[in-house]
Scaffold this motif. Structure first.
Motif, PDB file in Angstrom:
ATOM      1  N   LEU A 106       0.816  -1.207   0.000  1.00  0.00           N
ATOM      2  CA  LEU A 106       0.000   0.000   0.000  1.00  0.00           C
ATOM      3  C   LEU A 106       0.860   1.271   0.000  1.00  0.00           C
ATOM      4  N   LEU A 109       3.541   3.112  -3.690  1.00  0.00           N
ATOM      5  CA  LEU A 109       3.297   4.270  -4.553  1.00  0.00           C
ATOM      6  C   LEU A 109       3.477   5.588  -3.809  1.00  0.00           C
ATOM      7  N   PRO A 110       2.881   5.771  -2.599  1.00  0.00           N
ATOM      8  CA  PRO A 110       3.116   7.019  -1.859  1.00  0.00           C
ATOM      9  C   PRO A 110       4.588   7.277  -1.553  1.00  0.00           C
ATOM     10  N   GLN A 200      -3.262   7.365  -3.101  1.00  0.00           N
ATOM     11  CA  GLN A 200      -2.638   6.626  -4.206  1.00  0.00           C
ATOM     12  C   GLN A 200      -2.796   7.396  -5.514  1.00  0.00           C
TER      13      GLN A 200
END
Length: 212
Positions: A106, A109-110, A200
């Motif tokens: 999770l 991407l951040p 995201q």
């Protein structure tokens, strides 16, 4: 059936009719309990008993307890030793490893977006904001669960969501899995995952169209 084990206090029990309601420790809505779900109990339940249970949802959308037990009479946390079989629920170490893997997926991407943002602009705040707000949000979850058990003034869901939106959603995600708090309320989960998707999407836009 939800694979997570929950606990709560039996606040209503109609012994003559064989059913009652559990107030979950996370402060959610009361959960229906039928005597048939306490097959292995050496006695019938009483008001204020702490009940361990799993959750399932009926066709009408209502939640009820299944495979329940009374604390002190049957310890689900200490099952008989047996060889693991395919499909068995993972143990604590395996569960922690799976949680870390899911969290890293999770965050991939951040973290990539925040690192790129720092490299392009020299601004490190996004990289700092995620861990700081995550710790703060986790503490808020833990405090709110304690308040729910003590039945005192609660932290509002809006406050929790604001902290998640400000970068604390990873801490909220871990708290939901570790503390079993706010993890079964559909409306809360919808708003939580909407916040995750927004983060995201924002970093995806930055990586795709931001400064090079």
């Amino acid at each position: 059936m939800n694979a997570d084990l929950y606990s709560g206090k039996l606040v209503i029990w109609k012994d003559d009719r064989g059913f009652g309601f559990i107030q979950p420790d996370d402060g959610g809505k009361e959960v229906f309990l039928h005597i048939s779900e306490l097959k292995d109990s050496p006695r019938r339940p009483r008001i204020n008993d702490t009940i361990y249970y799993y959750c399932t949802t009926n066709s009408d959308g209502k939640t009820r307890a299944v495979n329940a037990s009374i604390r002190g009479l049957k310890k689900r946390s200490e099952p008989p030793l047996k060889k693991p079989r395919p499909g068995d629920k993972p143990g604590p170490k395996t569960g922690l490893a799976l949680l870390l893997v899911k969290l890293l997926l999770l965050l991939s991407l951040p973290l990539a977006g925040a690192t790129h943002f720092n490299w392009v602009t020299g601004n490190y705040w996004p990289l700092l904001l995620y861990p700081v707000m995550s710790v703060f949000t986790f503490v808020l979850y833990a405090d709110d669960k304690t308040r729910a058990r003590q039945k005192i003034w609660r932290t509002s869901e809006q406050t929790l969501h604001v902290c998640e939106l400000a970068g604390g959603w990873p801490g909220g995600y871990v708290a939901q899995r570790v503390l079993r708090h706010k993890s079964i309320k559909p409306s809360y989960q919808f708003e939580f995952w909407l916040i995750v998707v927004l983060h995201q999407f924002a970093w995806l836009v930055w990586l795709g169209f931001g400064l090079k």
